[in-house]
Design a protein around this motif. Sequence first.
Motif, short mmCIF file in Angstrom:
data_model
loop_
_atom_site.label_atom_id
_atom_site.label_comp_id
_atom_site.label_asym_id
_atom_site.label_seq_id
_atom_site.Cartn_x
_atom_site.Cartn_y
_atom_site.Cartn_z
N TRP A 150 43.82 54.61 23.39
CA TRP A 150 43.78 53.17 23.65
C TRP A 150 44.22 52.92 25.09
CZ3 TRP A 150 42.40 48.90 20.69
CH2 TRP A 150 42.11 49.14 19.35
N SER A 151 43.79 51.77 25.64
CA SER A 151 44.25 51.34 26.95
C SER A 151 44.72 49.89 26.86
CB SER A 151 43.14 51.44 27.99
OG SER A 151 42.67 52.76 28.13
N VAL A 152 45.65 49.55 27.74
CA VAL A 152 46.13 48.17 27.86
C VAL A 152 46.03 47.79 29.33
CG1 VAL A 152 48.00 46.55 27.45
CG2 VAL A 152 47.73 48.55 25.95
N PHE A 153 45.31 46.72 29.63
CA PHE A 153 45.09 46.30 31.02
C PHE A 153 45.71 44.94 31.27
CE2 PHE A 153 41.59 49.22 30.07
CZ PHE A 153 41.68 50.09 31.15
N GLU A 154 46.62 44.88 32.23
CA GLU A 154 47.19 43.61 32.67
C GLU A 154 46.34 43.05 33.81
OE1 GLU A 154 51.06 41.83 35.08
OE2 GLU A 154 51.07 43.91 34.43
N VAL A 155 45.97 41.79 33.70
CA VAL A 155 45.21 41.12 34.74
C VAL A 155 46.05 41.03 36.01
CG1 VAL A 155 44.32 38.85 35.42
CG2 VAL A 155 43.75 39.79 33.18
N GLY A 156 45.39 41.15 37.16
CA GLY A 156 46.09 41.02 38.43
C GLY A 156 46.38 39.57 38.76
N ILE A 157 45.32 38.78 38.99
CA ILE A 157 45.48 37.35 39.26
C ILE A 157 44.34 36.61 38.58
CG2 ILE A 157 44.25 37.50 41.46
CD1 ILE A 157 46.01 35.22 42.48
N GLY A 158 44.65 35.47 37.98
CA GLY A 158 43.62 34.69 37.30
C GLY A 158 43.15 35.39 36.04
N GLY A 159 41.87 35.70 36.00
CA GLY A 159 41.28 36.35 34.83
C GLY A 159 39.78 36.38 34.92
N ARG A 160 39.18 35.23 35.12
CA ARG A 160 37.71 35.12 35.11
C ARG A 160 37.07 36.05 36.11
NH1 ARG A 160 33.91 31.80 37.79
NH2 ARG A 160 35.63 30.91 39.02
N HIS A 181 49.81 30.28 42.07
CA HIS A 181 48.65 30.63 42.91
C HIS A 181 47.66 29.47 42.96
CE1 HIS A 181 50.16 34.69 43.06
NE2 HIS A 181 50.05 34.85 41.77
N THR A 182 48.18 28.25 43.13
CA THR A 182 47.32 27.06 43.05
C THR A 182 46.23 27.05 44.12
OG1 THR A 182 48.98 25.86 44.35
CG2 THR A 182 49.07 25.62 41.95
N GLU A 183 46.49 27.69 45.27
CA GLU A 183 45.48 27.70 46.33
C GLU A 183 44.29 28.57 45.96
OE1 GLU A 183 48.67 30.66 47.81
OE2 GLU A 183 48.38 29.21 46.20
N PHE A 184 44.45 29.42 44.95
CA PHE A 184 43.36 30.31 44.52
C PHE A 184 42.82 29.97 43.14
CE2 PHE A 184 46.34 32.79 47.17
CZ PHE A 184 45.52 33.00 48.27
N LEU A 185 43.69 29.45 42.26
CA LEU A 185 43.29 29.24 40.86
C LEU A 185 43.08 27.77 40.50
CD1 LEU A 185 45.72 31.75 39.10
CD2 LEU A 185 43.39 32.16 39.92
N GLY A 186 43.49 26.86 41.38
CA GLY A 186 43.36 25.44 41.07
C GLY A 186 44.71 24.75 41.03
N ASP A 187 44.71 23.43 41.21
CA ASP A 187 45.96 22.69 41.37
C ASP A 187 46.41 21.96 40.11
OD1 ASP A 187 43.97 20.81 41.32
OD2 ASP A 187 44.46 19.92 43.27
N THR A 188 45.80 22.26 38.97
CA THR A 188 46.25 21.68 37.71
C THR A 188 46.36 22.78 36.66
OG1 THR A 188 44.02 21.25 36.81
CG2 THR A 188 45.00 19.54 38.24
N GLU A 190 45.08 22.70 33.75
CA GLU A 190 43.78 22.87 33.13
C GLU A 190 42.87 23.81 33.94
OE1 GLU A 190 45.19 18.74 31.82
OE2 GLU A 190 45.33 20.01 33.60
N LYS A 191 42.89 23.66 35.27
CA LYS A 191 42.07 24.53 36.12
C LYS A 191 42.56 25.99 36.03
CE LYS A 191 40.82 20.97 39.51
NZ LYS A 191 41.03 20.49 40.91
N ILE A 192 43.87 26.16 36.03
CA ILE A 192 44.41 27.51 35.94
C ILE A 192 44.09 28.11 34.57
CG2 ILE A 192 46.58 28.83 35.86
CD1 ILE A 192 47.64 26.91 38.02
N ALA A 193 44.21 27.31 33.52
CA ALA A 193 43.88 27.78 32.18
C ALA A 193 42.42 28.21 32.08
CB ALA A 193 44.18 26.70 31.14
N PHE A 194 41.54 27.48 32.76
CA PHE A 194 40.12 27.85 32.76
C PHE A 194 39.94 29.24 33.37
CE2 PHE A 194 36.12 28.08 35.17
CZ PHE A 194 35.21 27.95 34.13
N GLU A 195 40.64 29.51 34.49
CA GLU A 195 40.53 30.82 35.12
C GLU A 195 41.10 31.91 34.22
OE1 GLU A 195 38.92 31.61 37.85
OE2 GLU A 195 38.36 29.52 38.21
#
Length: 503
Positions: A150-160, A181-188, A190-195
Motif C-alpha cells: 500500500w502507499s499513502v500520499f500527502e498532497v503538497g499544496i491544494g489538491g486539484r 496559501h490564499t494567493e495560490f488557492l483563493g481568498d475564501t 469555498e475557493k480553497i475547499a474547491f481546490e
Amino acid sequence: MKKLASIEKLENWIDSYLNFEKTPKKNIFWLDTMRFFCDKFGQPQDFAPCFHVAGSKGKGSVSTFIASILDEAGYKTGLYTSPHILDFIERVSSPSGPFEEEAYNRAVEEIMNGVKAIPTEELPGQRPITWFELVTLFSFLVFRQAKVDWSVFEVGIGGRLDSTNVVNPKVSVITPIELEHTEFLGDTLEKIAFEKGGIIKENTPVVIARQRPEVRKVFEKIAKEKQAQAIFVEDAIQDLDYKIKNISDCIKNNTNITIGSQDFKEDVIKNHTISQENRNISLMNVSFSSKILKRPIQTDTLLVGRFQAENAALATLAVKTALPNISEDAIERGLAKAKLPARFEIVQKPKGFENIPFLVMDGAHTVNSVRFTMETMNQVFGKTDGRKENMNQFSDDTNSRSQDTTWDKTLLFACAADKDAADIAPLFKNQFESVFLTKPGNVKQSDLEKLAKAFDKAEIPYDLNEDFEKQIKKAFDHANANKSILLVTGSFYLIAEVKKLLV
C-alpha cells in the motif's frame, strides 16, 4: 543515520529545478507533465493501492496514522509526506523508517536516466519541470522498487492541480480546511475547499474531517458530481474522547507516563535516565466508536492534542473504508506507534542542554494550528495567566486543569513572510516568561518588520535577531540557564535548524 550517497546525488540534481517550497510562484501548477512522466515510466503511481490525503492542517499526521495502521496490519507501506526536517529521505519512506538502500539506489538511477533521456521539446507545453514533480515521481519509483503493498500520499499544496493528483486512490481523505496559501488557492474558504476537493475521484469514497458548514457544502457538491460516497467524520464517529496527561500533576501525584519503554517519574527528570533515542512521550489516551468498527477503539498516542484525536479517528475511518476486515487491535497498535517529527514533538532534556526539562517542537504556522499548540501546551504542562483570553473560538476543551504550572516557559518563534503574524502573536500573550524571535532559516522568505509589529501590538516583550543561528543558540542558552521549558514553533524550517543544533 548517514545520508545515502544516492540520495545526495538525487538532491544535487533536482536542486537545479524550480522549487515552489523555496520560491513560491503563481501559475506553475498543472498535471499534464506528471501524466506524461507516468506514461514514460510505466504508470508507477498505480503499482500498489493507495490513500490520497489533502487538507489545510493535519494531513501529515493523518497520512502517518494511516500508514502506521497498515504497517501494524502486516502490509508493507510507502509513506510520502512533506516537508522533511533533517533528511530528504523522510519524505519517501515507510512509517517505521527508510526502505532497503537498494530501492532508493535503483529509483535514483531510474529517474535520472529516464528524465535526462527526454528531449525538452517532448515535454507538455515545453514547460520547465518542477522540483516537486520530480520528488513525487521519485516516490512512485521508490515504492515500486520496494514492492510495497500500500502507499499513502500527502498532497503538497491544494489538491486539484497538485503533482500527487495523478494517483488513483482506494480512498481519498480531506482534513480540516482553513485560509492558507490564499494567493495560490483563493481568498475564501469555498475557493480553497474547491481546490482541495479536486482529489475526489469518480466512484471513489472520500472520508472528510469536521468542516465549517460552507466548506462541507462544497465537498458534498463535488462528491455528488463525481458519484463518490462522502463520509463525514462527525456522522460516522461517535463518543470521540481524549485525555491529555498533565506532567506537573503526574509528578505531584506520582502517576506514571510512558516514555518509550520506561515509566516516567520525577527521578527520571532529575537523573536523566532516558536515552536520547528513546524519549517519545505518550501523553494522550484516545477513544471513539463507530458502526464501521466491531468494537470501540481505545489507545495511547505519541501525537498529542485534540486535533490529533480527531486525526486518529479520521485515519481509522479511512482505513476501515478501504479495508473493512482490518482488526481493531491493529488499528490501536498503529495509532499508538505513529510518530511524526515536529508535531508537538517532546524531547526530555535535549542533548547539550540538560537543564531544559522539556523541549517542545511544533511546526504550527497557521492561526488555528498555533491555537491548538498553545491549548496542548497548557494541558500538558499547566496553564498560565491569559489562557481564557487566548484560547477562544475553537477552544471547547473539556480536559482543562485547575492546577497552575510550576514550569517557566520560553518561546522561540519564526514564521514565513506570508503567515498571519498579526493574529498569531496574541495567542502567546501572558504565556511565556521570555520570547525570542528570528527568521525561519534561509529557505523561506521572512518579514521581521511585520513580525515585530505583530508582537508590539500584542504587547509581548521580545528579543529579535535576524541571525537565526545565533538566536536559536541564545534561546536555548536562556532556557537552559533558567531551567525553562522551551517551545519552538511557527515553521518547520525553524525546527530543522533547531535539530541541526541538537545533532
